[in-house]
Design a protein around this motif. Sequence first.
Motif, short mmCIF file in Angstrom:
data_model
loop_
_atom_site.label_atom_id
_atom_site.label_comp_id
_atom_site.label_asym_id
_atom_site.label_seq_id
_atom_site.Cartn_x
_atom_site.Cartn_y
_atom_site.Cartn_z
N MET A 112 0.82 -1.21 0.00
CA MET A 112 0.00 0.00 0.00
C MET A 112 0.86 1.26 0.00
SD MET A 112 -3.00 -1.06 2.70
CE MET A 112 -3.53 0.65 2.88
N SER A 113 2.04 1.18 0.59
CA SER A 113 2.90 2.36 0.68
C SER A 113 3.38 2.84 -0.68
CB SER A 113 4.12 2.06 1.57
OG SER A 113 5.06 1.22 0.91
N PRO B 48 1.18 9.26 -1.51
CA PRO B 48 1.75 9.89 -0.30
C PRO B 48 0.91 9.71 0.96
CG PRO B 48 0.73 11.54 -1.70
CD PRO B 48 0.70 10.25 -2.49
N VAL B 49 -0.34 9.27 0.80
CA VAL B 49 -1.22 9.11 1.96
C VAL B 49 -1.64 7.65 2.08
CG1 VAL B 49 -3.39 9.79 3.04
CG2 VAL B 49 -2.09 11.46 1.69
N ARG C 232 -0.78 1.74 13.98
CA ARG C 232 -0.02 2.86 13.43
C ARG C 232 1.48 2.67 13.65
NH1 ARG C 232 -1.08 8.24 12.26
NH2 ARG C 232 -3.17 8.15 13.16
N GLY C 233 1.86 2.16 14.82
CA GLY C 233 3.27 1.93 15.11
C GLY C 233 3.89 0.90 14.19
N TRP C 234 3.13 -0.16 13.88
CA TRP C 234 3.65 -1.19 12.97
C TRP C 234 3.77 -0.66 11.55
CZ3 TRP C 234 6.30 -4.64 15.09
CH2 TRP C 234 5.94 -5.19 16.32
N ILE C 235 2.84 0.19 11.15
CA ILE C 235 2.93 0.77 9.81
C ILE C 235 4.14 1.70 9.72
CG2 ILE C 235 1.80 2.34 8.18
CD1 ILE C 235 -0.83 1.08 8.94
N ARG D 78 5.28 8.50 4.30
CA ARG D 78 3.86 8.56 3.97
C ARG D 78 3.07 9.14 5.14
NH1 ARG D 78 5.81 8.00 -0.24
NH2 ARG D 78 5.49 6.36 -1.80
N LEU D 79 1.98 9.80 4.83
CA LEU D 79 1.08 10.30 5.85
C LEU D 79 0.09 9.19 6.19
CD1 LEU D 79 -0.18 12.53 7.61
CD2 LEU D 79 -1.54 13.21 5.59
#
Length: 326
Positions: free
Chosen positions: A168-169, A173-174, A219-222, A233-234
């Motif tokens: 997905m990254s 940018p988001v 969020r931390g894992w991403i 990325r945002l």
Amino acid sequence: MSKLVTIYGGSGFVGRYIAQQLAERGWRIRVAVRRPNEALFVKPYGVVGQVEPILCNIRDDASVAAAMQGADAVVNCVGTFDAGGKNNFDAVQDKGAERVAEAAAAAGVKTLVHLSALGIDRDEESRYAASKRAGEEAILKHFPSAMILRPSVVFGPEDGFFNRFASMSRLGPVMPMFGAKTLFQPVYVEDVAAAAVKGVEGEASGIYELGGPEVKPLRGWINEILSVVKRRRLVLNQPFWIGKVMAWFLDVGSMATGGLVRNSILTRDQIKQLQVDNVVSEGAKGFADLGIEPIAPEVIIPSYLWRYRPNGQYDAIRDSAKNLRA
């Protein structure tokens, strides 16, 4: 003669690693799957004839019983994320698990290992968790001495967790997401396989919750993934109600095609699961009780997420080239 184990779903993500480790320990292995021709890659796990894929349908009594004929041990790794169709949650994870346990008890199998999932005792909403709970109950009803493994999100080269977010990254940018605050405790597939081997060889029984050494919110894992793939990325967390609306349209769209087009993006059941922390319960038996020290994701994921970097395998070469003097 070496002992024989039947692994239902033995060509799947976790099953193949269990097969590898048991082959190394000298077991003869039957990999029971719906499509044996697609599981031929398991044969080199052992010497000639040691590992054999065979035809089996987890929804058929005779097929399940035939696959474990003469087996000393049985491992059930069959699972699904499909809520509909013939191979749905209830058919596979509830009735299928019961079919395996009932047949194993009738055949006099010595040990049974069943792969379940972490957090299903806290998830009261999703159909996935309900079917997993029912499957566990059925296993213990027919085979009380079984070992039940409840792993958190399992990671490894073929995983659908770190690979999915890393992919997905690359899209922009988001990175929109749901459940940014939900806690996860990813566990390495080799460690889960090592725990299963303990059960197969009669060294452990009962219920074990398996989590890795680190707990972080999604969020931390991403952010960890973004660091490994070297992308900025945002990460934009979305309210669950938006996820429910999106998942409803995606599910309805899938149903409109009669299930021909599977909703592999986001389902209503997944939104329910994302609202429950996926971590080991306090006081639960786990890796420590099995004498296994789990490996942290940061040690493993760079070895297979490199392909999502801007320059893939050449990224490290480009970085080192910057340090060369002109």
